[in-house]
Scaffold this active site. Sequence first.
Site, short mmCIF file in Angstrom:
data_model
loop_
_atom_site.label_atom_id
_atom_site.label_comp_id
_atom_site.label_asym_id
_atom_site.label_seq_id
_atom_site.Cartn_x
_atom_site.Cartn_y
_atom_site.Cartn_z
N TYR A 95 1.96 -7.79 0.04
CA TYR A 95 2.50 -8.34 -1.22
C TYR A 95 3.67 -7.47 -1.64
O TYR A 95 3.56 -6.24 -1.67
CB TYR A 95 1.42 -8.34 -2.29
CG TYR A 95 1.89 -8.84 -3.64
CD1 TYR A 95 2.04 -7.97 -4.73
CD2 TYR A 95 2.21 -10.19 -3.84
CE1 TYR A 95 2.48 -8.44 -5.96
CE2 TYR A 95 2.65 -10.66 -5.08
CZ TYR A 95 2.78 -9.77 -6.13
OH TYR A 95 3.23 -10.23 -7.35
N LYS B 223 5.32 1.77 -9.91
CA LYS B 223 4.02 2.32 -10.33
C LYS B 223 4.07 3.81 -10.70
O LYS B 223 4.52 4.16 -11.80
CB LYS B 223 2.98 2.03 -9.24
CG LYS B 223 2.77 0.50 -9.03
CD LYS B 223 1.74 0.20 -7.98
CE LYS B 223 1.76 -1.27 -7.59
NZ LYS B 223 0.91 -2.11 -8.43
N ASP C 268 7.98 -0.75 1.85
CA ASP C 268 7.65 -1.04 0.46
C ASP C 268 6.57 -0.05 0.02
O ASP C 268 5.39 -0.24 0.31
CB ASP C 268 7.17 -2.49 0.31
CG ASP C 268 6.79 -2.79 -1.14
OD1 ASP C 268 6.48 -3.95 -1.44
OD2 ASP C 268 6.79 -1.85 -1.96
#
Length: 428
Positions: A144, A266, A238
């Site tokens: 994702y 994050k 990623d």
Amino acid sequence: MSHTTNEAAFERAKKVLPGGVNSPVRAFGSIGATPPVIARGEGGCFFDVEGNRYIDYIQSWGPLILGHAHKEVIEAVCSTAKQGLGFGTPTELESEIAERVLKAYPFLEKLRFVSTGTEAVMTAIRLARGVTGKTAVIKFKGNYHGHSDTLLVQAGSGAATFGHPSSPGVPTDFAKHTLVAEYNDLAAVEAFFKAEHDIACVVIEPIAGNMGLIPADEAFLQGLRKLCTDNGALLIFDEVMSGFRAGPMGACSHTAVRPDMVTFGKVIGGGMPVAAFGANAQIMSHLSPEGPVYQAGTLSGNPVAVAAGIATLKVIQETDGFYDTLTKRAQKLTAGLEAAAQAANIPLVTDVRGSMFGFFFSDKPVKNFTDAAACDIERFKRFYREMLLRGVYLAPSAFEAGFISLATEEDLIDESIAAAHEAMKAIA
Ligand code: KE4
């Protein structure tokens, strides 16, 4: 102190927010229970509107590696906010956070900051297409990378949880430029490069956390690196989730492979909206205003948000043995989960990378999304509910990873293991 119940608070939310949430996985759709509506966090725990305490293993889906309301992070946010919330101008804080990230990732030379991981990966793809003049993107089933159209194809996380990985609303014209291979399957990627010469980049979660925790094999990453180099495509790691979570240099702490670009999110925001992407100066010189590849953002590099990230990175980089401590606790937790499963004669496999952990109700190793989807999801849901009843809040999906924070002390780990023994017995 609010005078309501989780049920009432969630009913209120559903009247004004689709599904009662602003991000689908929070709705507990795949769990079949009402999600606790959280009122406040403290250290390794958070508390719902009824005052129930939970040991928190999602930490806002990864960012809160220091735990909730960490003193230095809150102080940094408050003192920065008192100088003004933002200016839409260059600020020194943006240079400071960039210097801190680049110090940890010395093979990168420049970064661009944005507000979400979706923006970071979406723009990294655009930059790769601008630099190479090519169009196609290779991604992996179950990975994702945020909800941009190009990447919402056979995605992981919430998109996998809800069983229709390719979302309506993504024009087939967009999706056709996205080639999807099985994770850890180098032959599938080789075949794409043989058949298709218009590949701009390969984007991968080098430690996948959106189909459960599944690290890429080193040989697989080495193979991707060679294929990209030989075919003039860029390799994008990623690390929105694994960055500063899996180690001092994220997933790059666990592999010798160096990508052309890395995306972050994050942890670098410490709980506030901060994300970024970086590469060498040559690649980044293609980005506006230096070059023609456009990207922009009103709140990109917002000083209050960046202050939370700087304070977080400061504690990480100044705490001796930071990752060793968190990794040992993660290993203690997963060993406890395995012991609890074994005592109840339930097959379970687990894994740890830095402060990230994962587990699957399976009797064999899980190497890709097909394996992950074949695990006992129903048993995961029952286990989840039993743990929640005992005050342990795991990621509410079989296709997510769990996290240990600096505030997830040994006593909380012991409590979680005790709860797991009871929960495993209850679902045996
Ligand atoms: P955001 O746009 O949600 O900030 O980042 C997207 C993203 C990109 N890349 C990776 C590897 C990611 O894990 C994410 C977001 N992760 C999910 C949880 N697995 C965020 C939680 C949610 O969607 O609510």
